[in-house]
Design a protein around this motif. Structure first.
Motif, PDB file in Angstrom:
ATOM      1  N   ILE A  80       0.915  -1.110  -0.116  1.00  0.00           N
ATOM      2  CA  ILE A  80      -0.154   0.059  -0.050  1.00  0.00           C
ATOM      3  C   ILE A  80       0.900   1.314  -0.022  1.00  0.00           C
ATOM      4  CG2 ILE A  80      -0.344   0.073   2.504  1.00  0.00           C
ATOM      5  CD1 ILE A  80      -3.470   0.738   1.789  1.00  0.00           C
ATOM      6  N   ASP A  81       0.649   2.346  -0.765  1.00  0.00           N
ATOM      7  CA  ASP A  81       1.201   3.412  -0.989  1.00  0.00           C
ATOM      8  C   ASP A  81       0.592   4.438  -0.024  1.00  0.00           C
ATOM      9  OD1 ASP A  81       2.572   5.843  -1.525  1.00  0.00           O
ATOM     10  OD2 ASP A  81       2.136   5.704  -3.552  1.00  0.00           O
ATOM     11  N   ALA A  82       1.166   4.579   1.316  1.00  0.00           N
ATOM     12  CA  ALA A  82       0.571   5.664   2.013  1.00  0.00           C
ATOM     13  C   ALA A  82       0.098   6.994   1.688  1.00  0.00           C
ATOM     14  CB  ALA A  82       1.393   5.952   3.338  1.00  0.00           C
ATOM     15  N   GLN A  83       0.790   7.501   0.312  1.00  0.00           N
ATOM     16  CA  GLN A  83       0.616   8.741  -0.064  1.00  0.00           C
ATOM     17  C   GLN A  83      -0.836   8.806  -0.920  1.00  0.00           C
ATOM     18  OE1 GLN A  83       2.630  11.377   0.213  1.00  0.00           O
ATOM     19  NE2 GLN A  83       3.745   9.709   1.439  1.00  0.00           N
ATOM     20  N   ILE A  87      -4.230   9.499   5.947  1.00  0.00           N
ATOM     21  CA  ILE A  87      -2.908  10.053   6.641  1.00  0.00           C
ATOM     22  C   ILE A  87      -1.843   9.256   6.250  1.00  0.00           C
ATOM     23  CG2 ILE A  87      -2.286   9.450   9.184  1.00  0.00           C
ATOM     24  CD1 ILE A  87      -5.088   9.524  10.156  1.00  0.00           C
ATOM     25  N   ARG A  88      -0.893   9.904   5.803  1.00  0.00           N
ATOM     26  CA  ARG A  88       0.170   9.288   5.038  1.00  0.00           C
ATOM     27  C   ARG A  88       1.267   8.947   5.764  1.00  0.00           C
ATOM     28  NH1 ARG A  88      -1.932  14.064   1.955  1.00  0.00           N
ATOM     29  NH2 ARG A  88      -3.000  13.366   0.275  1.00  0.00           N
ATOM     30  N   ASN A  89       1.041   8.162   6.616  1.00  0.00           N
ATOM     31  CA  ASN A  89       2.365   7.510   7.369  1.00  0.00           C
ATOM     32  C   ASN A  89       2.661   6.162   6.753  1.00  0.00           C
ATOM     33  OD1 ASN A  89       3.581   6.049   9.442  1.00  0.00           O
ATOM     34  ND2 ASN A  89       3.190   7.882  10.824  1.00  0.00           N
ATOM     35  N   GLN A  90       3.549   5.975   6.305  1.00  0.00           N
ATOM     36  CA  GLN A  90       3.878   4.593   5.561  1.00  0.00           C
ATOM     37  C   GLN A  90       4.342   3.457   6.575  1.00  0.00           C
ATOM     38  OE1 GLN A  90       3.687   4.257   1.838  1.00  0.00           O
ATOM     39  NE2 GLN A  90       3.724   1.850   2.661  1.00  0.00           N
ATOM     40  N   ARG A  91       4.654   3.810   7.521  1.00  0.00           N
ATOM     41  CA  ARG A  91       5.163   2.995   8.634  1.00  0.00           C
ATOM     42  C   ARG A  91       3.767   2.179   9.338  1.00  0.00           C
ATOM     43  NH1 ARG A  91       7.867   5.361  12.751  1.00  0.00           N
ATOM     44  NH2 ARG A  91       8.225   3.478  13.666  1.00  0.00           N
TER      45      ARG A  91
END
Length: 197
Positions: A80-83, A87-91
């Motif tokens: 999944i691409d957090a962008q 809420i854009r938090n990749q971790r």
């Protein structure tokens, strides 16, 4: 220096008067289904380090991005691409996806049984489960009568010159409440007012 018991009691009295009967109640763990668990797991991951209001605003979009919490569809995702998330938090996105894969690999009935017997120890094996988040999960799911040592509860304990454990233990005995109820009253007051009582 000993804990200021009078201050602790006054804080809880103020919180209880403010909150009234509308206090958070945990789930009945025996009735917790897979989606209930995933809903809580997603919430706890994303609310960690964020204000509740921010996550409340975006939780629907997060659930939708994670296939409306359909575990088979989630684990079929390549990643999944957090962008693309509200809420854009990749971790955090990766932690939830990896936790879902772990639960899927073990199977929900087996994992739930481990939760029943090993409680926080089983939760701790999932990604993003630290001391505060594992307690938050255990409390919300009804696995354990505990408090979550988040920023508000820590500030309440500091105000009465005690540790979280000292304060919650004292107040639960003094007012004949569960640890979860002490946490709920204090947290709800603090969260709504953005200050300790």
């Amino acid at each position: 220096m000993p804990m200021d018991r009078a201050k602790a009691k006054q804080m809880l009295k103020t919180a209880r008067e403010y909150v009234g009967d509308d206090v958070f109640k945990p789930m009945n763990f025996e009735k917790v289904e897979l989606r209930d668990f995933l809903r809580q797991y997603l919430w706890v991951i994303y609310v960690s380090g964020f204000r509740n209001a921010v996550v409340e605003k975006h939780i629907g979009g997060l659930r939708e991005a994670f296939c409306n919490l359909d575990l088979d569809r989630i684990v079929a995702m390549d990643g999944i691409d957090a962008q693309t998330l509200p809420i854009r938090n990749q971790r955090k996105a990766d932690a939830f996806l990896n936790g879902c894969r772990m639960i899927h690999d073990e199977g929900w009935p087996t994992f739930k049984e481990r939760l029943r017997t090993r409680r926080r120890e089983a939760l701790r094996e999932l990604p993003w489960m630290g001391q505060a988040t594992e307690r938050h999960m255990a409390l919300a799911l009804g696995i354990e009568d505990t408090e979550k040592p988040d920023t508000w509860i820590k500030q309440c304990a500091a105000k009465c010159s005690g540790t979280v454990d000292q304060m919650v233990t004292f107040l639960s005995k003094e007012f004949e409440l569960t640890r979860q109820e002490v946490d709920a009253y204090l947290w709800q007051y603090c969260s709504k007012n953005q200050r300790v009582p």
